[in-house]
Design a protein around this motif. Structure first.
Motif, PDB file in Angstrom:
ATOM      1  N   THR A  44       3.650 -15.108  -0.151  1.00  0.00           N
ATOM      2  CA  THR A  44       2.915 -15.591  -1.316  1.00  0.00           C
ATOM      3  C   THR A  44       1.538 -14.949  -1.291  1.00  0.00           C
ATOM      4  OG1 THR A  44       4.083 -17.717  -1.217  1.00  0.00           O
ATOM      5  CG2 THR A  44       2.089 -17.636  -2.556  1.00  0.00           C
ATOM      6  N   ASP A  48      -1.195 -15.927  -7.061  1.00  0.00           N
ATOM      7  CA  ASP A  48       0.125 -15.523  -7.547  1.00  0.00           C
ATOM      8  C   ASP A  48       1.123 -16.577  -7.079  1.00  0.00           C
ATOM      9  OD1 ASP A  48       2.546 -14.265  -8.160  1.00  0.00           O
ATOM     10  OD2 ASP A  48       1.896 -12.309  -7.427  1.00  0.00           O
ATOM     11  N   GLN A  49       1.728 -17.277  -7.995  1.00  0.00           N
ATOM     12  CA  GLN A  49       2.666 -18.345  -7.642  1.00  0.00           C
ATOM     13  C   GLN A  49       4.037 -17.824  -7.214  1.00  0.00           C
ATOM     14  OE1 GLN A  49       1.698 -21.525  -7.312  1.00  0.00           O
ATOM     15  NE2 GLN A  49      -0.315 -20.654  -7.746  1.00  0.00           N
ATOM     16  N   GLN A  50       4.316 -16.563  -7.505  1.00  0.00           N
ATOM     17  CA  GLN A  50       5.611 -15.988  -7.153  1.00  0.00           C
ATOM     18  C   GLN A  50       5.728 -15.829  -5.642  1.00  0.00           C
ATOM     19  OE1 GLN A  50       6.715 -12.568  -9.416  1.00  0.00           O
ATOM     20  NE2 GLN A  50       8.405 -12.029  -8.055  1.00  0.00           N
ATOM     21  N   ARG A  51       6.922 -16.059  -5.146  1.00  0.00           N
ATOM     22  CA  ARG A  51       7.217 -15.837  -3.726  1.00  0.00           C
ATOM     23  C   ARG A  51       8.058 -14.576  -3.621  1.00  0.00           C
ATOM     24  NH1 ARG A  51       8.918 -21.534  -1.272  1.00  0.00           N
ATOM     25  NH2 ARG A  51      10.268 -20.068  -0.251  1.00  0.00           N
ATOM     26  N   TYR A  52       7.655 -13.685  -2.719  1.00  0.00           N
ATOM     27  CA  TYR A  52       8.307 -12.389  -2.563  1.00  0.00           C
ATOM     28  C   TYR A  52       9.084 -12.334  -1.248  1.00  0.00           C
ATOM     29  CZ  TYR A  52       4.886 -11.051  -6.132  1.00  0.00           C
ATOM     30  OH  TYR A  52       4.118 -10.981  -7.260  1.00  0.00           O
ATOM     31  N   LYS A  83      12.069  -2.705  -4.351  1.00  0.00           N
ATOM     32  CA  LYS A  83      11.468  -4.043  -4.339  1.00  0.00           C
ATOM     33  C   LYS A  83      10.228  -4.077  -3.438  1.00  0.00           C
ATOM     34  CE  LYS A  83      13.563  -7.313  -2.106  1.00  0.00           C
ATOM     35  NZ  LYS A  83      14.469  -8.363  -1.637  1.00  0.00           N
ATOM     36  N   ARG A  90       1.599  -4.236  -5.559  1.00  0.00           N
ATOM     37  CA  ARG A  90       0.943  -5.484  -5.944  1.00  0.00           C
ATOM     38  C   ARG A  90      -0.152  -5.840  -4.943  1.00  0.00           C
ATOM     39  NH1 ARG A  90      -1.728  -8.550  -8.716  1.00  0.00           N
ATOM     40  NH2 ARG A  90      -1.346 -10.766  -8.637  1.00  0.00           N
TER      41      ARG A  90
END
Length: 108
Positions: A44, A48-52, A83, A90
């Protein structure tokens, strides 16, 4: 599987490993790993709330009681896939010009 949550840009800077061609992160951990061992991360990033998810490999080890007071853990190299490339981009976008700072990090 390990979760890495970076709430601040400074913490991400300290952990990011731009020397790895595909990027990588330092993961503080008391667990013992071996070079080349697979390690699965859920990352995380700041604001940024997205989890990668990242399926990386251990590329270096900082043992307990390392010289210079370095934190025990492992350097995880990102795989050479699209990916991971997007995650690396990012991270570098978040870090901006600080990526070339001479400020000490937890990495090599």
């Amino acid at each position: 599987m390990m979760q890495l949550v970076f709430r601040e840009k400074g913490a991400l800077y300290a952990a990011y490993i731009p020397l790895f061609t595909d990027g990588g992160l330092f993961v503080p951990t008391p667990r013992e790993y071996h070079l080349g061992e697979d390690i699965y991360l859920i990352l995380t990033l700041p604001d940024d709330q997205q989890r990668y998810p990242i399926a990386g490999k251990v590329a270096w080890i900082t043992p307990a009681n390392a010289s210079g007071g370095r934190t025990q853990g492992v350097g995880v190299r990102f795989p050479a896939d699209e990916k991971s490339r997007l995650i690396r981009l990012r991270i570098e976008e978040i870090l901006g010009t600080s990526i070339s700072s001479s400020k000490p990090t937890q990495t090599i």
